[in-house]
Design an enzyme around this catalytic site. Sequence first.
Site, mmCIF file in Angstrom:
data_model
loop_
_atom_site.group_PDB
_atom_site.id
_atom_site.type_symbol
_atom_site.label_atom_id
_atom_site.label_comp_id
_atom_site.label_asym_id
_atom_site.label_seq_id
_atom_site.Cartn_x
_atom_site.Cartn_y
_atom_site.Cartn_z
ATOM 1 N N HIS A 226 0.652 -0.966 0.100
ATOM 2 C CA HIS A 226 0.234 -0.046 -0.147
ATOM 3 C C HIS A 226 0.883 1.208 -0.011
ATOM 4 O O HIS A 226 1.885 1.445 0.715
ATOM 5 C CB HIS A 226 -0.936 0.146 1.280
ATOM 6 C CG HIS A 226 -2.168 -0.907 0.884
ATOM 7 N ND1 HIS A 226 -3.285 -0.451 0.656
ATOM 8 C CD2 HIS A 226 -2.202 -2.181 1.257
ATOM 9 C CE1 HIS A 226 -4.154 -1.601 0.592
ATOM 10 N NE2 HIS A 226 -3.435 -2.481 0.833
ATOM 11 N N ILE B 41 -2.352 2.534 6.986
ATOM 12 C CA ILE B 41 -3.515 2.095 6.100
ATOM 13 C C ILE B 41 -4.932 2.424 6.563
ATOM 14 O O ILE B 41 -4.979 1.942 7.926
ATOM 15 C CB ILE B 41 -3.378 0.643 5.804
ATOM 16 C CG1 ILE B 41 -2.166 0.054 5.057
ATOM 17 C CG2 ILE B 41 -4.372 0.086 4.641
ATOM 18 C CD1 ILE B 41 -1.787 -1.000 4.962
ATOM 19 N N ALA C 85 -9.158 2.790 5.091
ATOM 20 C CA ALA C 85 -10.225 2.860 4.064
ATOM 21 C C ALA C 85 -10.825 4.280 4.171
ATOM 22 O O ALA C 85 -11.454 4.587 5.164
ATOM 23 C CB ALA C 85 -11.286 1.865 4.208
#
Length: 165
Positions: A62, A115, A117
């Site tokens: 990521h 990380i 969302a």
Amino acid sequence: MDRADFVQRFGGVFEHSPFIAERAFDAGMIEAPLTALDVHDAMAAMFRTASQDERLGVLRAHPDLAGKLAIAGELTEDSKREQAGAGLDRLSAEEHARFTELNTGYVEKFGFPFIIAVKGLTKDDILAAFETRIANSQDQEFDTACQQVEKIARLRLESLLPERD
């Protein structure tokens, strides 16, 4: 849908980690008609049973939020769209400096990028989560990051596939 088509279409749902899609297909967990929930369940199961090192590799795949890949225009289309939706492509110089500082400290502490969302979140929401989570233990943050990876995958699949009828 054959294996090659499935991996071509869904191999990037878990950032740069097509082995998740390959394993879900090979395990016989993918059946028509494809729905976001069913494909997510199958792929998340493969992610959860991957080794610690494999899951760490997925985390490390990521990009940093508002980081150097974003500046260079080298994010995947999904990441670019997700970060732009949260306003991370429109940071002031001061905000960008804060993200850079947090990204650096986070990676130094945990060994993988922060990380989250970002769908439905603002840059302020993200900064608040960043500042809270950087105080987590290694185990807590690894688990939280893995949960966020699964959430990102679910959101990506929902944009590609219908829900159940």
